[in-house]
Scaffold this motif. Structure first.
Motif, PDB file in Angstrom:
ATOM      1  N   UNK A   1       2.062  -7.998  -3.978  1.00 23.55           N
ATOM      2  CA  UNK A   1       3.512  -7.960  -4.186  1.00 23.55           C
ATOM      3  C   UNK A   1       3.988  -9.015  -5.185  1.00 23.55           C
ATOM      4  N   UNK A   2       3.340 -10.154  -5.220  1.00 24.47           N
ATOM      5  CA  UNK A   2       3.750 -11.235  -6.122  1.00 24.47           C
ATOM      6  C   UNK A   2       3.368 -10.945  -7.582  1.00 24.47           C
ATOM      7  N   UNK A   3       2.100 -10.632  -7.820  1.00 22.07           N
ATOM      8  CA  UNK A   3       1.633 -10.441  -9.203  1.00 22.07           C
ATOM      9  C   UNK A   3       1.756  -9.001  -9.680  1.00 22.07           C
ATOM     10  N   UNK A   4       1.937  -8.071  -8.751  1.00 16.11           N
ATOM     11  CA  UNK A   4       1.996  -6.627  -9.042  1.00 16.11           C
ATOM     12  C   UNK A   4       0.644  -6.080  -9.503  1.00 16.11           C
ATOM     13  N   UNK A   5      -0.429  -6.838  -9.288  1.00 18.12           N
ATOM     14  CA  UNK A   5      -1.777  -6.402  -9.656  1.00 18.12           C
ATOM     15  C   UNK A   5      -2.303  -5.403  -8.628  1.00 18.12           C
ATOM     16  N   UNK A   6      -3.009  -4.379  -9.109  1.00 20.05           N
ATOM     17  CA  UNK A   6      -3.667  -3.432  -8.216  1.00 20.05           C
ATOM     18  C   UNK A   6      -4.953  -4.069  -7.706  1.00 20.05           C
ATOM     19  N   UNK A   7      -5.041  -4.280  -6.399  1.00 17.83           N
ATOM     20  CA  UNK A   7      -6.208  -4.916  -5.802  1.00 17.83           C
ATOM     21  C   UNK A   7      -7.320  -3.914  -5.521  1.00 17.83           C
ATOM     22  N   UNK A   8      -6.940  -2.695  -5.184  1.00 19.39           N
ATOM     23  CA  UNK A   8      -7.907  -1.623  -4.925  1.00 19.39           C
ATOM     24  C   UNK A   8      -7.163  -0.295  -4.956  1.00 19.39           C
ATOM     25  N   UNK A   9      -7.893   0.775  -5.243  1.00 20.14           N
ATOM     26  CA  UNK A   9      -7.302   2.118  -5.239  1.00 20.14           C
ATOM     27  C   UNK A   9      -8.390   3.141  -4.971  1.00 20.14           C
TER      28      UNK A   9
ATOM     29  N   UNK B   1     -10.207  -4.145  -0.872  1.00 20.87           N
ATOM     30  CA  UNK B   1      -9.274  -5.212  -1.242  1.00 20.87           C
ATOM     31  C   UNK B   1      -9.546  -6.481  -0.432  1.00 20.87           C
ATOM     32  N   UNK B   2      -9.785  -6.337   0.858  1.00 19.30           N
ATOM     33  CA  UNK B   2     -10.063  -7.498   1.703  1.00 19.30           C
ATOM     34  C   UNK B   2     -11.383  -8.149   1.294  1.00 19.30           C
ATOM     35  N   UNK B   3     -12.404  -7.338   1.043  1.00 20.04           N
ATOM     36  CA  UNK B   3     -13.713  -7.883   0.660  1.00 20.04           C
ATOM     37  C   UNK B   3     -13.663  -8.595  -0.688  1.00 20.04           C
ATOM     38  N   UNK B   4     -12.881  -8.065  -1.629  1.00 21.51           N
ATOM     39  CA  UNK B   4     -12.820  -8.657  -2.972  1.00 21.51           C
ATOM     40  C   UNK B   4     -11.906  -9.874  -3.059  1.00 21.51           C
ATOM     41  N   UNK B   5     -10.774  -9.836  -2.350  1.00 21.81           N
ATOM     42  CA  UNK B   5      -9.746 -10.859  -2.528  1.00 21.81           C
ATOM     43  C   UNK B   5      -9.450 -11.684  -1.279  1.00 21.81           C
TER      44      UNK B   5
ATOM     45  N   UNK C   1       0.855  -1.166   0.000  1.00 20.41           N
ATOM     46  CA  UNK C   1       0.000   0.000   0.000  1.00 20.41           C
ATOM     47  C   UNK C   1       0.895   1.221   0.000  1.00 20.41           C
ATOM     48  N   UNK C   2       0.556   2.161  -0.882  1.00 21.73           N
ATOM     49  CA  UNK C   2       1.329   3.392  -0.912  1.00 21.73           C
ATOM     50  C   UNK C   2       0.473   4.513  -1.486  1.00 21.73           C
ATOM     51  N   UNK C   3       0.880   5.743  -1.217  1.00 24.47           N
ATOM     52  CA  UNK C   3       0.198   6.936  -1.722  1.00 24.47           C
ATOM     53  C   UNK C   3       1.138   7.673  -2.660  1.00 24.47           C
ATOM     54  N   UNK C   4       0.574   8.180  -3.749  1.00 18.96           N
ATOM     55  CA  UNK C   4       1.334   9.055  -4.630  1.00 18.96           C
ATOM     56  C   UNK C   4       0.571  10.358  -4.793  1.00 18.96           C
ATOM     57  N   UNK C   5       1.295  11.418  -5.051  1.00 17.59           N
ATOM     58  CA  UNK C   5       0.731  12.748  -5.203  1.00 17.59           C
ATOM     59  C   UNK C   5       0.614  13.057  -6.690  1.00 17.59           C
ATOM     60  N   UNK C   6      -0.568  13.509  -7.114  1.00 23.46           N
ATOM     61  CA  UNK C   6      -0.784  13.874  -8.507  1.00 23.46           C
ATOM     62  C   UNK C   6      -0.974  15.385  -8.562  1.00 23.46           C
ATOM     63  N   UNK C   7      -0.022  16.126  -9.172  1.00 21.58           N
ATOM     64  CA  UNK C   7      -0.146  17.580  -9.212  1.00 21.58           C
ATOM     65  C   UNK C   7      -1.304  18.010 -10.114  1.00 21.58           C
ATOM     66  N   UNK C   8      -2.070  18.970  -9.626  1.00 22.33           N
ATOM     67  CA  UNK C   8      -3.189  19.551 -10.371  1.00 22.33           C
ATOM     68  C   UNK C   8      -2.974  21.061 -10.432  1.00 22.33           C
ATOM     69  N   UNK C   9      -3.813  21.752 -11.168  1.00 23.73           N
ATOM     70  CA  UNK C   9      -3.692  23.209 -11.247  1.00 23.73           C
ATOM     71  C   UNK C   9      -3.761  23.863  -9.875  1.00 23.73           C
TER      72      UNK C   9
END
Length: 91
Positions: free
Chosen positions: A21-29, A47-51, A1-9
């Motif tokens: 970590x194994x498949x590198x698939x995004x489970x939720x965002x 993510x917990x509910x789905x997987x 789990x990590x956060x990234x910053x997306x610059x906007x106006x």
């Protein structure tokens, strides 16, 4: 789990992603225009509910992630946090 910053106006959007970590698939965002904890916990719950619960969950020690400890413990997931003073969280 990590956060990234997306610059906007006018400031930033914050994107939290939970990845396998194994498949590198995004489970939720989630996207948020504030750095509150709600959107991180919501992505984690999805993510917990789905997987299902994984054995181990790894994050850094940001406040958005430390607030998700209760959700992880309730699901029976062991927590490992990176960074200075990090390691296995047992309480």
């Amino acid at each position: 789990m990590d956060i990234t910053y997306i610059p906007m106006k006018r400031g930033f959007l914050y994107l939290v992603a939970i990845m396998d970590r194994h498949s590198r698939a995004a489970l939720a965002w989630r996207l948020s225009n504030t750095m509150d904890t709600y959107f991180c916990v919501a992505a984690l719950e999805e993510a917990i509910n789905r997987y299902g619960a994984s054995e181990i969950f790894n994050t850094d020690q940001g406040s958005q992630f430390t607030s998700s400890r209760e959700t992880l413990r309730d699901a029976g997931i062991r927590i490992f946090m990176d960074g200075r003073g990090g390691g296995w969280i047992t309480s």
